[in-house]
Design a protein around this motif. Structure first.
Motif, mmCIF file in Angstrom:
data_model
loop_
_atom_site.group_PDB
_atom_site.id
_atom_site.type_symbol
_atom_site.label_atom_id
_atom_site.label_comp_id
_atom_site.label_asym_id
_atom_site.label_seq_id
_atom_site.Cartn_x
_atom_site.Cartn_y
_atom_site.Cartn_z
ATOM 1 N N ILE A 62 0.841 -1.193 0.000
ATOM 2 C CA ILE A 62 0.000 0.000 0.000
ATOM 3 C C ILE A 62 0.879 1.247 0.000
ATOM 4 O O ILE A 62 0.606 2.219 -0.703
ATOM 5 C CB ILE A 62 -0.919 0.005 1.236
ATOM 6 N N PHE A 63 1.973 1.185 0.779
ATOM 7 C CA PHE A 63 2.838 2.348 0.826
ATOM 8 C C PHE A 63 3.560 2.565 -0.492
ATOM 9 O O PHE A 63 4.040 3.648 -0.773
ATOM 10 C CB PHE A 63 3.820 2.248 2.001
ATOM 11 N N GLU A 64 3.618 1.511 -1.310
ATOM 12 C CA GLU A 64 4.173 1.700 -2.652
ATOM 13 C C GLU A 64 3.129 2.266 -3.602
ATOM 14 O O GLU A 64 3.386 2.431 -4.795
ATOM 15 C CB GLU A 64 4.679 0.361 -3.205
ATOM 16 N N GLY A 65 1.944 2.500 -3.087
ATOM 17 C CA GLY A 65 0.925 3.120 -3.928
ATOM 18 C C GLY A 65 0.036 2.129 -4.652
ATOM 19 O O GLY A 65 -0.685 2.486 -5.579
ATOM 20 N N LYS A 66 0.098 0.860 -4.273
ATOM 21 C CA LYS A 66 -0.734 -0.123 -4.957
ATOM 22 C C LYS A 66 -2.067 -0.305 -4.205
ATOM 23 O O LYS A 66 -2.200 0.071 -3.054
ATOM 24 C CB LYS A 66 -0.014 -1.465 -5.021
ATOM 25 N N THR A 67 -3.020 -0.897 -4.913
ATOM 26 C CA THR A 67 -4.272 -1.298 -4.277
ATOM 27 C C THR A 67 -4.384 -2.801 -4.414
ATOM 28 O O THR A 67 -4.239 -3.337 -5.507
ATOM 29 C CB THR A 67 -5.464 -0.627 -4.959
ATOM 30 N N LEU A 68 -4.624 -3.439 -3.283
ATOM 31 C CA LEU A 68 -4.669 -4.901 -3.282
ATOM 32 C C LEU A 68 -6.119 -5.340 -3.449
ATOM 33 O O LEU A 68 -6.980 -4.931 -2.675
ATOM 34 C CB LEU A 68 -4.119 -5.384 -1.946
#
Lengths: 133, 947
Positions: free
Chosen positions: B55-61
């Motif tokens: 999430i901190f890398e900007g992804k959405t799981l």
């Protein structure tokens, strides 16, 4: 023939409805049994009436009756038995808990001649409220 | 295997399964429940942690499994910044609450129940924030309503707890219903229930004519859950819950669920005039009412409850502003409020725990007795008031700034900063009251207990939360900033706007407002006695609960009145109404169709035999009415009706039905005879002529109606799907008896359902007969003593001889069922009759000693066999209950076909035998028991009557 069967269904329904509306449990159960007959025959007849063409695969036979309503009615007959069994025991249960077999659990229904009175009780006025229902 | 492909459902579902373990573990040790639930929460957190870096890398799981695709329902989970923030709040504060509750609960409270509820609630909350599918979200939403109901009513013995819980459930449940409507509309507009699709469709939704209904419905869900005006009144009454529950529900979870939804739908629904007015308006009113009322509450938890309402209003108002920066402020305040409010509730709990009261008029000068707790409370309340160097100050500053910003929109929006400053003043006043009135202000007034510091460990959760308040307040950039950043991105679904978390922004309007709030707040507090008098006199009696109860009572009364019109407490009446209503609808159906009554299909000719039989049948049916008071006679007549019907089935190409009807008829009549023994033999005469006429008319009209209906169908041609069954019966099902193949193969699932019903009926009969006491009559209605002869010898001998033959017939009918008329149902009935005849002829005791099989087992095993046949098919990759078949060559019999369906049919057979025999034999036992209360029986009268 169709007319005849339709009338049979009608008569079964009528008797069933009348008995279902009675005030004591046993006739009600019988009424529901009659209604179940009517419904089963009605459902069965939805496959239309055919004579001598059972739905058992047989190349020599010219055609078949509709097997689907039959399958449905077959289970319906058995379920109707289950229902009757349950209801009649329910009736027994209410008799044992309430001490009478009136559908509403009334010991002295206002519009009935009591069990134990053999003599005619014509002088007794029916309760207006209950007979109107 | 990649953990990140499936960890989210585990995070959500773990607490639910954990709840079971917790409830179970509490049997062994009181504290085991606490430690287990702590472990479960930790485990859940451990499953969440690996995905944080993503999430901190900007992804959405997104983790999604197909569920019921046809209605757009998927088992789908989503983790983005917003979800992460909430999941962490729920889990971390949940852990602290579990820890705290372990010390809080008294030894007489049931630990297992408490922690099981708490875990289920935690799981439901996690489900809300981690759901990707909207329908699934609503399911979890409703689960929080239910589980919070259980938590609030934890002290079931207390009336206020029950009432508060019921009110919370009614209001949030109703809101949930509205939310479901809103979500369904939203999914309809977007064309998908997946959040990923919905979040991208903001423009479509806002331009759609259904936008307003969607918005209103969803907001109803939000406002009820988050206790926004006018639905705020349930929250203070939910304070009847144990304090750990209040701390959890009202800081980080329950009420934040509504706020979460606002944030979730912010990109989709916000930015319109309607949004600003509805959300902003409700937020503003709630902020003011909450802050105002909180100031006057003498109960610690009451003060906190209204302050919660007020802060929720503040957050809602921020979302109502609709700007990106306002959303940032809102999310920041969610975090801060969760921390300081949780700690304040815990402090309130400690005070209640150690002093025995929460009344601030009694609590004074506690700083002498519990300095540590006092320090914690002072810091947390200062954060609540928005004192600099604490986290509440930062978000409140942002809030004031946004209010100033919003004031420039329109000419009368200058009111906004004024109103929010008033809110700020009140907030300072009640925070000050919480500190001064409790910890200073003289000496305590007759406390139930002498106050002292609580156990060390009870304060640890509060310590931690207060440290967070301080750390965030002093070093925002090093503590909360990253989490806030991803949460903002997750909320807005775009890049975060530029904002600064610094403590000092220079001399701004916001700073001025803060200063005014602080100084005037102190002033208001100093003049509190004057305000209290005013409040007591004019405002105090206004309570939403009274209106709620008033309307609830009205609703109940209305429904009672409506019901009383139809239901006179009489079955006869109710049945008559039902039949009358179906008649009316039937006639209406007939009349509203313009097509002719009869169709054009050619009728079959009537032959003499059929005519005679049919007339006989009708006469018999009519005789049941004529003789209906003489029960035994009617029973015999009904037997005739059933037999004639089975003959009719043979005539009209339905041999299977004929066999079934015939055997059912036998069983039914025996059963009814058995039962009749315990009922009066005659029905009393009715003297209500009106009722008889009414019933007669209903019966006649029903008969006519059904006749016409049947006739109009029978004289029309129809399209049938039978061709499919006829063609596929042999190649697909391996049997030539199409009716049986339909039962065990094509429509096997229906059959399974039906045998389950039969099994339930049998078990129901058994259950009802347990412990039933009915005295068997000594005489019949004519005063004759029942025959007490022993079972007749000839019958005994014959039936014993016949048993193997009858069973053989049953087996034969069973085996040939797939190809020729027969099958499990019929064979089952025949076998039942064979067994019942034994009971009849030889008596219950004799037969029971020889037939040792418990019929419960027959039912159970039958169901198991039927279900496992289906499961085996599933196991090898076919749909449930697909059958396979093969041909075997048996030495003498010849070529024989074996289908797996025969196993299913065996299940049917066993259930039928079990249910039938059990019903009848149990009834028989009844008479046995009533005739032979103590000693062993020789025979029973019922059975002699039957034969």
């Amino acid at each position: 023939m169709e007319l005849l069967i339709a009338i049979v269904i009608g008569v079964l329904t009528a008797s069933g409805v009348f008995l279902t509306l009675r005030a004591r449990t046993f006739p009600v159960v019988l009424g529901l049994t009659l209604l179940a007959y009517a419904v089963n025959v009605f459902l069965f007849a939805m496959g239309r009436l055919t004579i001598g063409l059972p739905a058992v695969i047989n190349p020599a036979q010219g055609g078949y009756t509709d097997p689907l309503p039959q399958a449905l009615v077959l289970t319906a007959i058995v379920i109707a038995f289950g229902m009757t069994a349950f209801l009649i025991v329910l009736a027994l249960k209410s008799r044992s808990e309430l001490g009478n077999d009136h559908v509403d659990g009334l010991h002295l229904a206002p519009d009935e001649v009591p069990y134990d009175k053999k003599a005619t009780v014509k002088s007794q006025q029916p309760n207006k409220e209950a007979s109107h229902g | 295997m990649n953990l990140l492909a499936f960890n989210l459902p585990i995070v959500v579902l773990l607490p639910f399964f954990g709840a079971i373990i917790v409830a179970w573990s509490s049997k062994f040790n009181r504290l085991a429940a606490a430690w287990t639930s702590g472990g479960v929460a930790l485990l859940s957190l451990a499953f969440l942690v690996p995905s944080i870096s993503q999430i901190f890398e900007g992804k959405t799981l997104i983790q999604s499994w197909s569920w019921v695709d046809s209605i757009g329902l998927q088992f789908a989970f989503r983790l983005d910044g917003l979800a992460l923030l909430f999941a962490l709040l729920i889990l971390v504060i949940g852990l602290l609450v579990i820890f705290y509750a372990r010390y809080y609960l008294a030894s007489k409270d049931c630990m297992g129940r408490f922690f099981a509820y708490l875990l289920m609630f935690m799981g439901s909350m996690l489900g809300i924030v981690l759901s990707e599918n909207l329908i699934q979200l609503v399911v979890f939403w409703e689960l929080t309503s239910i589980t919070s109901f259980l938590l609030i009513s934890y002290w079931q013995q207390r009336k206020d707890a029950r009432q508060g819980a019921r009110m919370a459930l009614a209001i949030t449940g109703a809101g949930g219903l509205a939310l479901l409507g809103g979500v369904l509309l939203l999914g309809h507009v977007v064309g998908s229930y997946q959040l990923s699709d919905v979040l991208l469709a903001g423009d479509i939704v806002r331009a759609h004519p259904l936008y307003l209904p969607i918005l209103v419905l969803i907001l109803l869900g939000v406002f009820t859950k988050s206790a926004q005006f006018p639905f705020h009144f349930w929250l203070p009454h939910a304070m009847a819950a144990p304090t750990p529950v209040s701390a959890y529900l009202h800081s980080a979870t329950m009420v934040k669920a509504g706020i979460f939804l606002l944030a979730r739908f912010f990109p989709v629904l916000s930015g319109t005039e309607e949004w600003s007015w509805l959300v902003g308006g409700a937020g503003m009113i709630t902020l003011l009412i909450g802050a105002y009322t909180a100031f006057f509450k003498h109960d610690l938890k009451g003060l906190l409850a209204y302050s919660t309402i007020s802060h929720l209003g503040l957050i809602t108002l921020l979302f109502g502003f609709g700007t990106q920066l306002a959303a940032v402020a809102a999310i920041f305040h969610i975090i801060n409020h969760a921390t300081f409010k949780a700690s304040l509730f815990m402090v309130a709990g400690i005070i209640d725990h150690e002093t025995g009261t929460r009344d601030m008029r009694k609590l004074n000068g506690l700083i002498k007795y519990m300095p540590h707790t006092a320090a914690l409370a002072i810091i947390a309340s200062a954060a609540m008031a928005g004192v600099p160097l604490l986290n509440g100050f930062l978000s409140k500053e942002m809030f004031f700034e946004q209010a100033v910003h919003a004031s420039q929109i329109s000419s009368f929006a200058w009111m906004i900063p004024v109103l929010v400053t008033i809110g700020g003043i009140l907030s300072v006043a009640y925070s000050l009251r919480f500190i001064h009135d409790v910890f200073f202000n003289g000496e305590p007034v007759d406390l139930p207990k002498t106050p002292h510091e609580p156990p060390r460990f009870m304060k640890i959760p509060v310590d931690l939360l207060v440290i967070v308040c301080l750390a965030v307040g002093i070093f925002p950039a090093y503590t909360v900033a990253p989490l806030l950043h991803v949460a903002v991105i997750g909320t807005l679904q775009t890049e975060a706007p530029a904002y600064s978390l610094a403590i000092w922004h220079g001399f701004t309007y916001a700073l001025m407002m803060s200063a005014i709030a602080l100084s005037l707040g102190v002033g208001v507090y100093l003049m509190r006695h004057r305000f209290f008098t005013f409040y007591e006199r004019y405002i105090r009696h206004i309570d939403g609960r009274l209106y709620f109860n008033f309307w609830l009572q009205k609703l109940f009364n209305a429904s009672i009145r409506v019901r009383a019109k139809f239901d006179k407490g009489s079955l006869q009446n109710a049945s008559a109404w039902i039949i009358f209503a179906s008649l009316v609808f039937g006639v209406y159906g007939f009349l509203s169709q313009s097509s002719p009554l009869l169709g054009t299909r050619e009728m079959l000719p009537v032959d003499m035999v059929t005519l005679i039989v049919a007339v006989g049948l009708m006469l018999a049916a009519l005789l049941t009415i004529v003789f209906h008071r003489r029960r035994l006679l009617v029973l015999v007549v009904i037997g005739v009706v059933g037999l004639v019907i089975s003959v009719g089935f043979i005539k009209f190409s339905a041999p299977d039905l004929a066999l079934t009807q015939l055997s059912v008829e036998v069983v039914t009549i025996v059963l009814l005879l058995l039962a009749l023994y315990y009922l009066p033999q005659k029905t009393p005469r009715e003297i209500g002529k009106i009722r008889l006429w009414r019933d007669g008319l209903l019966a006649v009209f029903s008969g006519i109606g059904v006749t016409l209906l049947a006739l109009s169908v029978l004289t029309r041609d129809y399209e049938t799907i039978a061709q499919y069954f006829l063609e596929n019966s042999l190649p697909g099902g391996g049997g030539t008896n199409v009716v049986n193949v339909i039962l065990v193969d094509f429509r096997g699932f229906d059959t399974l359902g039906e045998i389950v019903v039969l099994a339930l009926a049998g078990l129901g009969v058994f259950a009802m007969l347990q412990g039933m006491k009915l005295t068997a009559p000594k005489r019949d209605q004519n005063g004759r003593i029942w025959n007490t002869d022993k079972h007749p010898l000839i019958m005994q001998t014959l039936t014993r001889l016949l048993l193997p033959m009858m069973l053989l017939v049953a087996v034969f009918i069973f085996l040939r069922g797939h190809n020729l008329p027969g099958g499990g149902f019929i064979a089952g009935l025949i076998a039942s009759i064979a067994l019942i005849v034994q009971y009849l002829a030889n008596g219950i005791e004799w037969t029971s000693n020889r037939i040792k099989v418990d019929m419960h087992w027959s039912i159970g095993v039958g169901l198991l066999i039927a279900i496992s046949t289906g499961l085996v098919a599933m196991g090898i990759g076919y749909p449930f209950l697909t059958s396979a078949f093969t041909h075997l060559h048996w030495p003498v019999v010849g070529d024989f076909e074996v289908a797996s369906a025969i196993a299913f049919d065996l299940g049917v057979f066993l259930v039928v035998v079990g249910a039938t025999v059990m019903s009848l034999v149990q009834l028989g036992r009844l008479s046995y028991a009533s005739h032979h209360p103590e000693q062993a029986p020789l025979q029973d009268a019922t059975i002699s009557e039957v034969k």
